[in-house]
Design a protein around this motif. Sequence first.
Motif, PDB file in Angstrom:
ATOM      1  N   ILE A 253       4.889 -10.325  10.582  1.00  0.00           N
ATOM      2  CA  ILE A 253       4.012  -9.830  11.651  1.00  0.00           C
ATOM      3  C   ILE A 253       4.487 -10.291  13.043  1.00  0.00           C
ATOM      4  O   ILE A 253       5.020 -11.389  13.187  1.00  0.00           O
ATOM      5  CB  ILE A 253       2.561 -10.293  11.368  1.00  0.00           C
TER       6      ILE A 253
ATOM      7  N   LEU B 270      -4.541 -10.339  20.421  1.00  0.00           N
ATOM      8  CA  LEU B 270      -5.212  -9.095  20.029  1.00  0.00           C
ATOM      9  C   LEU B 270      -6.420  -8.820  20.910  1.00  0.00           C
ATOM     10  O   LEU B 270      -7.135  -9.750  21.307  1.00  0.00           O
ATOM     11  CB  LEU B 270      -5.675  -9.203  18.570  1.00  0.00           C
TER      12      LEU B 270
ATOM     13  N   LYS C 175       0.845  -1.214   0.000  1.00  0.00           N
ATOM     14  CA  LYS C 175       0.000   0.000   0.000  1.00  0.00           C
ATOM     15  C   LYS C 175       0.874   1.256   0.000  1.00  0.00           C
ATOM     16  O   LYS C 175       0.486   2.277  -0.554  1.00  0.00           O
ATOM     17  CB  LYS C 175      -0.893   0.048   1.247  1.00  0.00           C
TER      18      LYS C 175
ATOM     19  N   CYS D   2      -9.859  -0.939  18.675  1.00  0.00           N
ATOM     20  CA  CYS D   2      -9.681  -2.221  19.348  1.00  0.00           C
ATOM     21  C   CYS D   2     -11.018  -2.642  19.970  1.00  0.00           C
ATOM     22  O   CYS D   2     -11.908  -1.818  20.149  1.00  0.00           O
ATOM     23  CB  CYS D   2      -8.639  -2.103  20.446  1.00  0.00           C
TER      24      CYS D   2
ATOM     25  N   SER E 182      -5.910   2.417  11.899  1.00  0.00           N
ATOM     26  CA  SER E 182      -6.737   1.754  10.872  1.00  0.00           C
ATOM     27  C   SER E 182      -8.068   1.274  11.428  1.00  0.00           C
ATOM     28  O   SER E 182      -8.990   0.957  10.661  1.00  0.00           O
ATOM     29  CB  SER E 182      -5.985   0.548  10.318  1.00  0.00           C
ATOM     30  N   ASN E 183      -8.174   1.185  12.752  1.00  0.00           N
ATOM     31  CA  ASN E 183      -9.374   0.566  13.366  1.00  0.00           C
ATOM     32  C   ASN E 183      -9.393   0.846  14.859  1.00  0.00           C
ATOM     33  O   ASN E 183      -8.399   1.315  15.414  1.00  0.00           O
ATOM     34  CB  ASN E 183      -9.336  -0.960  13.157  1.00  0.00           C
TER      35      ASN E 183
ATOM     36  N   GLY F 123      -4.305  -0.330  15.902  1.00  0.00           N
ATOM     37  CA  GLY F 123      -5.646  -0.108  16.442  1.00  0.00           C
ATOM     38  C   GLY F 123      -5.592   0.942  17.548  1.00  0.00           C
ATOM     39  O   GLY F 123      -4.577   1.056  18.240  1.00  0.00           O
TER      40      GLY F 123
ATOM     41  N   MET G 130       1.381  -5.000  17.137  1.00  0.00           N
ATOM     42  CA  MET G 130       1.897  -6.342  17.419  1.00  0.00           C
ATOM     43  C   MET G 130       3.428  -6.419  17.384  1.00  0.00           C
ATOM     44  O   MET G 130       3.986  -7.504  17.518  1.00  0.00           O
ATOM     45  CB  MET G 130       1.307  -7.346  16.418  1.00  0.00           C
ATOM     46  N   GLU G 131       4.090  -5.270  17.181  1.00  0.00           N
ATOM     47  CA  GLU G 131       5.556  -5.314  17.024  1.00  0.00           C
ATOM     48  C   GLU G 131       6.335  -4.297  17.866  1.00  0.00           C
ATOM     49  O   GLU G 131       7.533  -4.504  18.157  1.00  0.00           O
ATOM     50  CB  GLU G 131       5.944  -5.062  15.543  1.00  0.00           C
TER      51      GLU G 131
HETATM   52  O1  LIG Z   1      -7.007  -6.128   5.513  1.00  0.00           O
HETATM   53  C1  LIG Z   1      -6.172  -5.483   4.873  1.00  0.00           C
HETATM   54  O2  LIG Z   1      -6.370  -5.083   3.710  1.00  0.00           O
HETATM   55  C2  LIG Z   1      -4.892  -5.144   5.507  1.00  0.00           C
HETATM   56  C3  LIG Z   1      -3.991  -4.347   4.836  1.00  0.00           C
HETATM   57  C4  LIG Z   1      -2.799  -4.051   5.435  1.00  0.00           C
HETATM   58  C5  LIG Z   1      -2.509  -4.539   6.711  1.00  0.00           C
HETATM   59  C6  LIG Z   1      -3.423  -5.319   7.378  1.00  0.00           C
HETATM   60  C7  LIG Z   1      -3.142  -5.845   8.733  1.00  0.00           C
HETATM   61  O3  LIG Z   1      -3.948  -6.442   9.361  1.00  0.00           O
HETATM   62  C8  LIG Z   1      -1.810  -5.587   9.258  1.00  0.00           C
HETATM   63  C9  LIG Z   1      -1.597  -6.157  10.656  1.00  0.00           C
HETATM   64  C10 LIG Z   1      -0.704  -5.192  11.404  1.00  0.00           C
HETATM   65  O4  LIG Z   1      -1.444  -4.103  11.834  1.00  0.00           O
HETATM   66  C11 LIG Z   1      -1.242  -3.816  13.192  1.00  0.00           C
HETATM   67  N1  LIG Z   1      -2.590  -3.688  13.786  1.00  0.00           N
HETATM   68  C12 LIG Z   1      -3.625  -3.085  13.160  1.00  0.00           C
HETATM   69  N2  LIG Z   1      -4.700  -3.053  13.961  1.00  0.00           N
HETATM   70  C13 LIG Z   1      -4.352  -3.647  15.118  1.00  0.00           C
HETATM   71  C14 LIG Z   1      -5.066  -3.895  16.336  1.00  0.00           C
HETATM   72  O5  LIG Z   1      -6.237  -3.550  16.523  1.00  0.00           O
HETATM   73  N3  LIG Z   1      -4.389  -4.561  17.317  1.00  0.00           N
HETATM   74  C15 LIG Z   1      -3.086  -4.933  17.148  1.00  0.00           C
HETATM   75  N4  LIG Z   1      -2.392  -4.712  16.016  1.00  0.00           N
HETATM   76  C16 LIG Z   1      -3.003  -4.067  15.012  1.00  0.00           C
HETATM   77  C17 LIG Z   1      -0.351  -4.918  13.737  1.00  0.00           C
HETATM   78  O6  LIG Z   1       0.822  -4.335  14.210  1.00  0.00           O
HETATM   79  C18 LIG Z   1      -0.081  -5.860  12.587  1.00  0.00           C
HETATM   80  O7  LIG Z   1       1.280  -5.953  12.274  1.00  0.00           O
HETATM   81  C19 LIG Z   1      -4.619  -5.636   6.803  1.00  0.00           C
END
Ligand SMILES: O=C(O)c1cccc(C(=O)CC[C@H]2O[C@@H](n3cnc4c(=O)[nH]cnc43)[C@H](O)[C@@H]2O)c1
Length: 213
Positions: A43, A138, A15, A185, A182-183, A72, A159-160
């Motif tokens: 991840i 999560l 992206k 929790c 992006s969202n 999140g 997560m990192e």
């Molecule tokens: O669904 C998609 O199109 C999409 C596009 C790009 C990335 C993703 C991911 O799910 C990436 C996972 C990544 O994001 C972090 N993350 C995002 N929201 C949360 C959350 O609510 N809790 C914990 N981690 C979150 C995380 O660091 C992952 O590495 C999907």
Amino acid sequence: MSKVIFIPTKKEYEKLFPNLSLEYNNFYYYAKYNDITIVVTGIGKVNVSISATHYFCNHHDVEEAYLIGIAGAYRESGLNVGDVVTVENDFFVDEGLIEDNYLKMLNEIGFAICEDNKTVFKTVDGLKHVDANTVSLLSSTDQLAKLYKNKTGASIESMEGAAFGLVCAKYNINSYQIRSISNYCGNRKHQEWNIKLAFKNLKNTLCSLLSVK
Ligand SMILES: O=C(O)c1cccc(C(=O)CC[C@H]2O[C@@H](n3cnc4c(=O)[nH]cnc43)[C@H](O)[C@@H]2O)c1
């Protein structure tokens, strides 16, 4: 001296850099953008630790390391989906135990992963400063999200982050963590994901911060 950007997943990389193809070296995918290296770590805490450790072992001129991606936000944080934030403190919040619905982090039972079970990042001017939780489990229910948020007071969750910060600290490298929300929790039915907005805003921040186009 060099700069390196770490991105957790290939989805996030694509992206942000849709026209830049990746190479693989058995440890991670990577690409070169002008004089900046971009590493796709995989991840979670384990993958980011392996990738960052391998990178720093083999590159001794790193001045600044950036972890960027989406995250999140906890509902009570006041953050909106699409906000881009700079992380200050990042906690290993789910390394511990739950007793009578009370979460104890490992440092509270005498086994701290590192000082205060958190790592500290340098911050970027002009972005909202927040604290973060790093999790493997999560917060996919409102109850768990509250447990994590109330434990540390963090505003966001990834997560990192904390693991990356710890590797950078061991190597004495200036580390930054920039996340785009992006969202929310909590309950997965009500997380209100907006991937498009999160990446549009993150890309704009990258353009102005690191001259990445
Ligand atoms: O669904 C998609 O199109 C999409 C596009 C790009 C990335 C993703 C991911 O799910 C990436 C996972 C990544 O994001 C972090 N993350 C995002 N929201 C949360 C959350 O609510 N809790 C914990 N981690 C979150 C995380 O660091 C992952 O590495 C999907």
